[in-house]
Enzyme design. Structure first.
Site, short mmCIF file in Angstrom:
data_model
loop_
_atom_site.label_atom_id
_atom_site.label_comp_id
_atom_site.label_asym_id
_atom_site.label_seq_id
_atom_site.Cartn_x
_atom_site.Cartn_y
_atom_site.Cartn_z
N GLU A 42 -5.06 0.77 2.72
CA GLU A 42 -4.77 -0.26 3.67
C GLU A 42 -4.95 0.53 4.96
O GLU A 42 -5.26 -0.12 6.07
CB GLU A 42 -3.30 -0.93 3.46
CG GLU A 42 -3.05 -2.04 4.33
CD GLU A 42 -2.51 -1.94 5.76
OE1 GLU A 42 -2.55 -2.69 6.50
OE2 GLU A 42 -2.32 -0.88 6.04
N GLU A 43 -4.45 1.98 5.15
CA GLU A 43 -4.66 2.35 6.30
C GLU A 43 -5.87 2.88 6.81
O GLU A 43 -6.10 3.58 7.75
CB GLU A 43 -3.65 3.60 6.58
CG GLU A 43 -1.88 3.06 6.11
CD GLU A 43 -1.41 2.29 7.43
OE1 GLU A 43 -2.19 2.06 8.54
OE2 GLU A 43 -0.17 2.13 7.45
N HIS A 63 4.40 4.60 11.68
CA HIS A 63 3.50 5.39 12.45
C HIS A 63 3.92 6.33 13.34
O HIS A 63 3.07 7.29 14.15
CB HIS A 63 2.22 4.55 13.15
CG HIS A 63 1.49 3.81 12.03
ND1 HIS A 63 0.31 3.47 12.55
CD2 HIS A 63 1.89 3.41 10.69
CE1 HIS A 63 -0.36 2.74 11.32
NE2 HIS A 63 0.85 2.85 10.57
N HIS A 82 0.99 -1.15 0.04
CA HIS A 82 -0.02 0.06 -0.11
C HIS A 82 0.87 1.26 0.11
O HIS A 82 2.00 1.33 0.72
CB HIS A 82 -0.93 0.16 1.32
CG HIS A 82 -0.29 0.24 2.62
ND1 HIS A 82 -0.16 1.29 3.28
CD2 HIS A 82 0.18 -0.97 3.24
CE1 HIS A 82 0.64 0.94 4.33
NE2 HIS A 82 0.63 -0.31 4.24
N ASP A 124 -0.53 4.26 0.60
CA ASP A 124 -1.31 5.18 1.83
C ASP A 124 -0.54 5.10 2.89
O ASP A 124 0.10 4.00 3.37
CB ASP A 124 -2.57 5.04 1.72
CG ASP A 124 -3.02 3.52 2.19
OD1 ASP A 124 -2.35 2.41 1.84
OD2 ASP A 124 -3.88 3.61 3.16
N ASP A 145 6.71 1.81 6.50
CA ASP A 145 5.30 1.24 6.31
C ASP A 145 4.47 2.03 5.24
O ASP A 145 3.59 2.89 5.72
CB ASP A 145 4.56 1.54 7.75
CG ASP A 145 3.13 0.75 7.76
OD1 ASP A 145 2.98 -0.27 6.87
OD2 ASP A 145 2.26 1.08 8.81
#
Length: 389
Positions: A143-144, A360, A75, A77, A108
């Protein structure tokens, strides 16, 4: 004189510079489309929509023909940057400081995508497009976020377009400490529920005229909190249930509230199915309620546990990791959920990517040597998975 950046680092930096906060594409898919199409991949950009959710753009790219068909899933995003003033470098600048690349999505999981793209492009340049199989990229922008208009629908779209996958790698950051620590070969399932108890609102000085819902809710949550689901097994950690919130919404000291609610989440192993686990929860709550009325609603976004047993996929990746890092990776099923929970319905799937310690966080970052090492692992894996002749 500054040394030129490697392909993996360059691609990762270019992706980080795209502010692709869910659900915005932010230019990240465009970067991938230009890169892959310029190197012989057939690229499709696919929009999915559903009422009540944001529109999401996704990408599917493929090269080669026939089986085995390996798909790399990921992903572009990312989660919001948070307090940008707290970052050592602007979160979407892609700055490199002392060999470390900073930016939201560095691990990520734009770094994983960049490393696999670099490896795949080198593999195709060396072998040519007729390398004895098919390589595809399945990249979502959701995905997020709600995970509704992304991988689930893109997999269905690809299947209807005639694609049949034999194996998949998801490039999530799977390593806890060092590159090569672990491959995820499965995931625990996830089940969320909400409890609601409705009473009668009234004055605390006149409890006989009211009915406090908190008393029953506490009995119910206590029963869930003390519930031992299992002891785990050789494949999975024990299942665990966590109460995540208890809400009454009552700011007053002299009012008995009308309603009390609680939410919980269970991460469960393969000792359970969704059906057997739901039945166990209902049984536990009914016993605690002892006939008192309550409401239970399970969220529809539950996922089953799964375990991948494809020895060719797991062994080839394990050998490649050990060859490039000197570490024999652990085969793990820990952690949360990922889009692998959708892909496992189409083909065997494992997860392997960067070290996830800063995902994150403010100052999300990756050592550029890890990007190159991950690209080398992926490249070695491709050579083993698609042997000459």
């Amino acid at each position: 004189m500054t040394e030129p950046l490697s392909p993996a680092v360059t691609i990762c930096r270019d992706l980080i510079r795209c502010p692709s906060v869910t659900p915005n594409e932010g230019g990240a898919l465009t970067v991938l489309e230009k890169l892959l199409s310029a190197n012989g991949f057939t690229v499709s950009r696919v929009f999915f929509r559903e009422e009540g959710t944001p529109d999401v753009e996704n990408l599917f790219a493929t090269i080669g023909s026939g089986s085995p068909h390996l798909v790399f899933a990921g992903h572009t995003d990312v989660v919001p940057a948070g307090d940008e003033e707290a970052w050592s470098a602007p979160p979407f600048s892609g700055e490199i400081v002392d060999g470390t690349l900073y930016g939201r999505g560095a691990v990520d999981m734009k770094g994983g995508i960049a490393s696999f793209a670099a490896a795949a492009l080198e593999f195709v340049r060396n072998r040519g497009a007729d390398f004895g199989g098919t390589i595809s990229f399945l990249i979502t922008g959701d995905e997020e976020g709600p995970a509704i208009n992304g991988t689930v629908k893109l997999l269905d779209w690809a299947q209807k377009a005639g694609h049949r996958f034999d194996a998949a790698i998801v490039g999530e950051p799977t390593n806890p400490q060092s590159l090569g620590d672990a491959i995820k070969i499965g995931r625990r399932g996830s089940l969320s529920g909400q409890l609601t108890v409705t009473g009668i609102q009234g004055h605390v000085a006149y409890p006989h005229l009211a009915k406090n819902p908190i008393s029953l809710l506490l009995r119910l949550t206590s029963a869930l909190d003390t519930l031992q689901l299992d002891a785990g097994n050789e494949r999975f950690e024990p299942s665990n249930l966590e109460i995540v919130t208890i809400d009454v919404g009552n700011p007053a000291f002299n009012v008995i509230p009308r309603k009390a609610e609680a939410r919980f989440n269970i991460r469960f192993n393969d000792e359970w199915t969704l059906e057997s686990l739901k039945a166990k929860i209902v049984e536990t709550l009914d016993a605690a309620a002892d006939g008192a009325p309550y409401e239970l609603a399970f969220r529809p976004d539950a996922s089953q546990s799964f375990l991948t047993r494809d020895e060719r996929l797991i062994d080839a990746l394990s050998v490649s990791i050990e060859a490039k890092t000197g570490r024999r990776p652990a085969l793990s099923t820990g952690g949360g959920t990922s889009d692998a929970r959708f892909i496992k319905n189409y083909c065997p799937v494992v997860e392997f990517g960067l070290v996830g310690q800063t995902m994150h966080q403010v100052d999300e970052r990756v050592d550029i040597r890890d990007l190159d090492a991950l690209a080398a692992i992926y490249g070695d894996f491709l050579e083993r998975y698609f042997p000459q002749g």
